[in-house]
Design a protein around this motif. Structure first.
Motif, PDB file in Angstrom:
ATOM      1  N   LYS A 290       0.873  -1.245   0.013  1.00  0.00           N
ATOM      2  CA  LYS A 290       0.142   0.005   0.011  1.00  0.00           C
ATOM      3  C   LYS A 290       0.823   0.888   0.028  1.00  0.00           C
ATOM      4  O   LYS A 290       2.070   1.454   0.609  1.00  0.00           O
ATOM      5  CB  LYS A 290      -0.913  -0.226   1.206  1.00  0.00           C
ATOM      6  N   SER A 291       0.544   2.332  -0.560  1.00  0.00           N
ATOM      7  CA  SER A 291       0.934   3.751  -0.705  1.00  0.00           C
ATOM      8  C   SER A 291      -0.263   4.668  -0.246  1.00  0.00           C
ATOM      9  O   SER A 291      -1.259   4.532  -0.802  1.00  0.00           O
ATOM     10  CB  SER A 291       1.473   4.029  -2.259  1.00  0.00           C
ATOM     11  N   LEU A 292       0.451   5.578   0.657  1.00  0.00           N
ATOM     12  CA  LEU A 292      -0.510   6.759   0.886  1.00  0.00           C
ATOM     13  C   LEU A 292       0.452   8.089   0.866  1.00  0.00           C
ATOM     14  O   LEU A 292       1.431   8.308   0.925  1.00  0.00           O
ATOM     15  CB  LEU A 292      -0.690   6.599   2.585  1.00  0.00           C
ATOM     16  N   SER A 304       6.065  19.682  -9.918  1.00  0.00           N
ATOM     17  CA  SER A 304       6.692  19.732 -10.963  1.00  0.00           C
ATOM     18  C   SER A 304       8.237  18.747 -10.955  1.00  0.00           C
ATOM     19  O   SER A 304       8.562  17.936 -11.841  1.00  0.00           O
ATOM     20  CB  SER A 304       7.050  20.855 -12.019  1.00  0.00           C
ATOM     21  N   TYR A 305       8.720  18.944  -9.958  1.00  0.00           N
ATOM     22  CA  TYR A 305       9.932  18.392  -9.586  1.00  0.00           C
ATOM     23  C   TYR A 305       9.769  16.998  -9.501  1.00  0.00           C
ATOM     24  O   TYR A 305      10.535  16.297 -10.149  1.00  0.00           O
ATOM     25  CB  TYR A 305      10.639  19.079  -8.382  1.00  0.00           C
ATOM     26  N   ALA A 306       8.833  16.433  -8.719  1.00  0.00           N
ATOM     27  CA  ALA A 306       8.625  15.049  -8.319  1.00  0.00           C
ATOM     28  C   ALA A 306       8.221  14.457  -9.706  1.00  0.00           C
ATOM     29  O   ALA A 306       8.475  13.342 -10.117  1.00  0.00           O
ATOM     30  CB  ALA A 306       7.616  14.824  -7.365  1.00  0.00           C
ATOM     31  N   LEU A 307       7.226  14.978 -10.369  1.00  0.00           N
ATOM     32  CA  LEU A 307       6.784  14.414 -11.629  1.00  0.00           C
ATOM     33  C   LEU A 307       7.632  14.218 -12.765  1.00  0.00           C
ATOM     34  O   LEU A 307       7.463  13.674 -13.663  1.00  0.00           O
ATOM     35  CB  LEU A 307       5.393  15.101 -11.936  1.00  0.00           C
ATOM     36  N   SER A 308       8.672  14.960 -12.779  1.00  0.00           N
ATOM     37  CA  SER A 308       9.796  14.839 -13.584  1.00  0.00           C
ATOM     38  C   SER A 308      10.765  13.643 -13.364  1.00  0.00           C
ATOM     39  O   SER A 308      11.474  13.429 -14.522  1.00  0.00           O
ATOM     40  CB  SER A 308      10.612  16.098 -13.758  1.00  0.00           C
ATOM     41  N   GLN A 309      10.317  13.060 -12.461  1.00  0.00           N
ATOM     42  CA  GLN A 309      11.367  11.747 -12.137  1.00  0.00           C
ATOM     43  C   GLN A 309      10.715  10.692 -12.460  1.00  0.00           C
ATOM     44  O   GLN A 309       9.589  10.449 -11.951  1.00  0.00           O
ATOM     45  CB  GLN A 309      11.812  11.833 -10.871  1.00  0.00           C
ATOM     46  N   VAL A 312       9.801   8.129  -9.384  1.00  0.00           N
ATOM     47  CA  VAL A 312       8.754   8.711  -8.679  1.00  0.00           C
ATOM     48  C   VAL A 312       7.415   8.821  -9.189  1.00  0.00           C
ATOM     49  O   VAL A 312       6.347   8.229  -8.620  1.00  0.00           O
ATOM     50  CB  VAL A 312       8.853  10.395  -8.455  1.00  0.00           C
ATOM     51  N   ARG A 313       7.423   8.598 -10.757  1.00  0.00           N
ATOM     52  CA  ARG A 313       6.036   8.446 -11.511  1.00  0.00           C
ATOM     53  C   ARG A 313       5.588   7.129 -11.165  1.00  0.00           C
ATOM     54  O   ARG A 313       4.440   6.737 -11.097  1.00  0.00           O
ATOM     55  CB  ARG A 313       6.388   8.786 -12.720  1.00  0.00           C
ATOM     56  N   GLU A 314       6.555   6.295 -11.318  1.00  0.00           N
ATOM     57  CA  GLU A 314       6.323   4.652 -11.032  1.00  0.00           C
ATOM     58  C   GLU A 314       5.743   4.387  -9.555  1.00  0.00           C
ATOM     59  O   GLU A 314       4.746   3.641  -9.423  1.00  0.00           O
ATOM     60  CB  GLU A 314       7.405   3.788 -11.180  1.00  0.00           C
ATOM     61  N   LYS A 315       6.087   4.920  -8.747  1.00  0.00           N
ATOM     62  CA  LYS A 315       5.637   4.855  -7.350  1.00  0.00           C
ATOM     63  C   LYS A 315       4.407   5.619  -7.005  1.00  0.00           C
ATOM     64  O   LYS A 315       3.514   4.949  -6.380  1.00  0.00           O
ATOM     65  CB  LYS A 315       6.710   5.707  -6.205  1.00  0.00           C
ATOM     66  N   LEU A 316       4.013   6.573  -7.680  1.00  0.00           N
ATOM     67  CA  LEU A 316       2.795   7.217  -7.658  1.00  0.00           C
ATOM     68  C   LEU A 316       1.568   6.565  -8.376  1.00  0.00           C
ATOM     69  O   LEU A 316       0.460   6.698  -7.995  1.00  0.00           O
ATOM     70  CB  LEU A 316       2.817   8.793  -8.268  1.00  0.00           C
ATOM     71  N   LYS A 317       2.087   5.646  -9.076  1.00  0.00           N
ATOM     72  CA  LYS A 317       0.825   4.928  -9.931  1.00  0.00           C
ATOM     73  C   LYS A 317       0.248   4.014  -8.999  1.00  0.00           C
ATOM     74  O   LYS A 317      -0.901   3.661  -8.953  1.00  0.00           O
ATOM     75  CB  LYS A 317       1.576   4.248 -10.986  1.00  0.00           C
ATOM     76  N   LEU A 340      -1.850   9.284 -13.279  1.00  0.00           N
ATOM     77  CA  LEU A 340      -1.133   8.360 -13.065  1.00  0.00           C
ATOM     78  C   LEU A 340      -1.749   7.411 -12.174  1.00  0.00           C
ATOM     79  O   LEU A 340      -1.526   6.194 -12.201  1.00  0.00           O
ATOM     80  CB  LEU A 340       0.381   8.672 -12.171  1.00  0.00           C
ATOM     81  N   PHE A 341      -2.613   7.589 -11.443  1.00  0.00           N
ATOM     82  CA  PHE A 341      -3.262   6.768 -10.335  1.00  0.00           C
ATOM     83  C   PHE A 341      -3.766   5.650 -11.097  1.00  0.00           C
ATOM     84  O   PHE A 341      -4.783   5.865 -11.577  1.00  0.00           O
ATOM     85  CB  PHE A 341      -4.408   7.505  -9.477  1.00  0.00           C
ATOM     86  N   ASP A 342      -3.375   4.379 -10.705  1.00  0.00           N
ATOM     87  CA  ASP A 342      -3.896   3.212 -11.380  1.00  0.00           C
ATOM     88  C   ASP A 342      -5.262   2.644 -10.835  1.00  0.00           C
ATOM     89  O   ASP A 342      -5.939   1.812 -11.470  1.00  0.00           O
ATOM     90  CB  ASP A 342      -2.718   2.141 -11.435  1.00  0.00           C
TER      91      ASP A 342
END
Length: 408
Positions: A290-292, A304-309, A312-317, A340-342
Motif C-alpha cells: 500500500k501507498s498513501l 513539477s520536480y517530483a513528476l519529472s522523475q 517517482v512517477r512509478e511509485k505514484l501509480k 498516474l493513479f492506477d
C-alpha cells in the motif's frame, strides 16, 4: 494517522488547523479534536508533520499562553519528532537578514523572502479592515487570504519547541520518521530546494535574482505608510473632502485608484498564497503493498520536480490513498498526477483508490471565474472514480471520518 503493530499503535499527526467552521459546529472544535487526539495517542509514540505555514494547516498548534488550548494539548503529548519543510528552518531566516551576500545560499534568501511576504499579508489585512470601498466579494477574498498568510507565530513557536527532535526537509531527504514507523518507507517528494527545482531555475535564468527579490519586496510594494495610513502619492497636491464627499472633479480618479488598489492587493496575496502553498511537504508513505500520499497544499510548481522523475512517477501509480491537495483547488491535483493513479475506477471494489478531502465551500475562489474551492470538476472526478470522502459530509457532532487499510 495511526499505524497498528502487534503490540502497540504509533501515530503521525499531519497538519492541524482551520480558518473557519461550518454553521452549527462548536467554536471550540479544534480543542475538541485535540482532546480526541490526546485520548487516542496518550502514552503512545507520536510524530507531528506541519506541511507548511498556512493558518488552515497549523492554527491548531496555537497556544494561548498559560490557558488550555489545542496547541498545548498536542505539545503535552510530547511528540518525538516535528517534521516541516526546509523553508521553516529558523536558522535560514536569521542568516538571511539584509541583502544577499556573495556566496550565500538561495535557500536563505527564499526563507527571508517568505517572512517579508507575510508582513505584506498583515499590512493588507489591516487595510481591508480599515477601508470601506471594497466590494463584498473582494473583501471576503482579501480577508481570507490575508489572514491565512499571516505568520501564525504562536503555532510556529509551539512547533519549534514541542519536541526535542526537529527536521526541516526538502525533496529526496531521508527522515527519522521512518525510525518511528518500522516497516514504512517514506519518500519526501517535495518541496524541492531552489537549486533542485527546474521551474524556479527557469525563472532565475530569465532574471536570476529578481524573481525572489520581488517576493521579498512585497511589503514595500504596498507603498509608504504612517500610523497604518497610506501616505499621499503627491503630498503637495492634496485635496480635502467636502463633508463626506471628494470634490466632483476628483471622484472618477478616486474610483479608478480604489479599483487599482483592490487589484494590487489581490495580486499580492495571491502571489503570497501560491508561494507558501508551494513550500508544502509532499510525503509518500509505503508499507507492504500500500501507498498513501499526503501533498499538503502543493501546487504544480512544487509537483513539477517530483513528476519529472520516472521512478517517482512509478511509485505514484500505486497510490491507494490520496489526501486531496489544497482542499480540492483547481491547481493542486495536476492532471499529470491524476492520470498516474492506477487504482482509479468507476467500479466499486476492495482495491479502489480512496480519497480524503478536507474543505469548506465558499471560503476561497469564485464559481464565475471557475476558481471555487473545492473545484466542482475535480469533485465530480473524485466522486466518480474513487472511494471519496469530504469533510463536508461530517455531521455537526462528528470530529473525524475513519478509514483503514490493510498494510500486510
Amino acid at each position: 494517522m495511526s499505524f497498528e503493530y502487534p503490540a502497540e499503535k504509533r501515530h503521525v499527526l499531519i497538519d492541524f488547523g482551520s480558518t473557519g467552521l461550518p454553521d452549527g459546529v462548536p467554536k471550540n472544535q479544534l480543542d475538541l479534536i485535540a482532546n480526541n487526539i490526546a485520548e487516542r495517542t496518550r502514552d503512545q509514540r507520536l510524530a507531528v508533520v506541519a506541511t507548511h505555514r498556512h493558518k488552515d494547516h497549523i492554527s491548531g498548534f496555537t497556544t494561548k499562553k498559560q490557558r488550555p488550548s489545542s496547541g498545548k494539548t498536542i505539545a503535552d503529548l510530547k511528540p518525538e519528532l516535528v517534521l516541516q519543510p526546509w523553508t521553516e528552518n529558523p536558522d535560514l531566516a536569521v542568516d538571511a537578514k539584509g541583502p544577499l551576500p556573495p556566496g550565500s545560499s538561495l535557500a536563505a534568501h527564499h526563507a527571508s523572502s517568505l517572512v517579508a511576504m507575510q508582513q505584506a499579508a498583515g499590512a493588507i489585512l489591516s487595510e481591508v479592515k480599515r477601508v470601506r470601498y471594497l466590494q463584498p466579494s473582494v473583501r471576503q477574498e482579501l480577508s481570507f487570504m490575508g489572514e491565512n498568510n499571516l505568520a501564525n507565530l504562536e503555532a510556529v513557536e509551539n512547533l519549534m519547541t514541542m519536541s526535542a527532535a526537529r527536521e526541516y526537509a526538502k525533496a529526496g531527504d531521508k527522515t527519522a520518521l521512518e525510525d518511528l514507523l518500522p516497516g514504512v518507507q517514506i519518500d519526501i517528494l517535495g518541496p524541492p530546494s531552489i537549486e533542485q527545482a527546474e521551474t524556479i531555475t527557469k525563472q532565475r535564468s530569465r532574471d536570476q535574482h529578481e524573481f525572489w527579490h520581488l517576493m521579498a519586496r512585497a511589503a514595500a510594494s504596498l507603498g509608504p505608510t504612517k500610523v497604518n495610513k497610506v501616505a499621499p502619492l503627491f503630498p503637495g497636491y492634496t485635496v480635502e473632502k467636502v463633508g463626506a464627499q471628494f470634490p466632483i472633479d476628483a471622484r472618477w480618479l478616486v474610483s479608478q485608484a480604489r479599483r487599482l488598489r483592490s487589484d494590487q492587493m489581490l495580486r499580492l496575496v495571491r502571489i503570497l498564497d501560491n508561494v507558501l502553498n508551494n513550500t508544502s511537504l509532499i510525503l509518500l508513505f509505503r508499507s507492504g503493498s500500500k501507498s498513501l500520499l499526503f501533498p499538503g497544499d502543493a501546487q504544480i510548481e512544487n509537483w513539477s520536480y517530483a513528476l519529472s522523475q520516472a521512478d517517482v512517477r512509478e511509485k505514484l501509480k500505486k497510490v491507494d490513498l490520496y489526501k486531496v491537495g489544497h482542499h480540492g483547488s483547481l491547481n493542486a491535483t495536476p492532471k499529470s498526477l491524476w492520470n498516474l493513479f492506477d487504482q482509479k475506477s468507476d467500479e466499486d471494489g476492495p482495491n479502489r483508490l480512496q480519497t480524503l478531502m478536507s474543505t469548506m465551500a465558499h471560503k476561497h475562489g469564485n464559481e464565475e471565474r471557475r476558481t471555487e474551492v473545492p473545484r466542482q470538476t475535480l469533485v465530480q472526478a473524485l466522486d466518480r472514480q474513487t472511494a471519496f470522502f469530504t469533510t463536508q459530509s461530517l455531521k455537526e457532532n462528528e470530529l473525524f471520518h475513519e478509514t483503514s487499510l490493510d498494510l500486510s
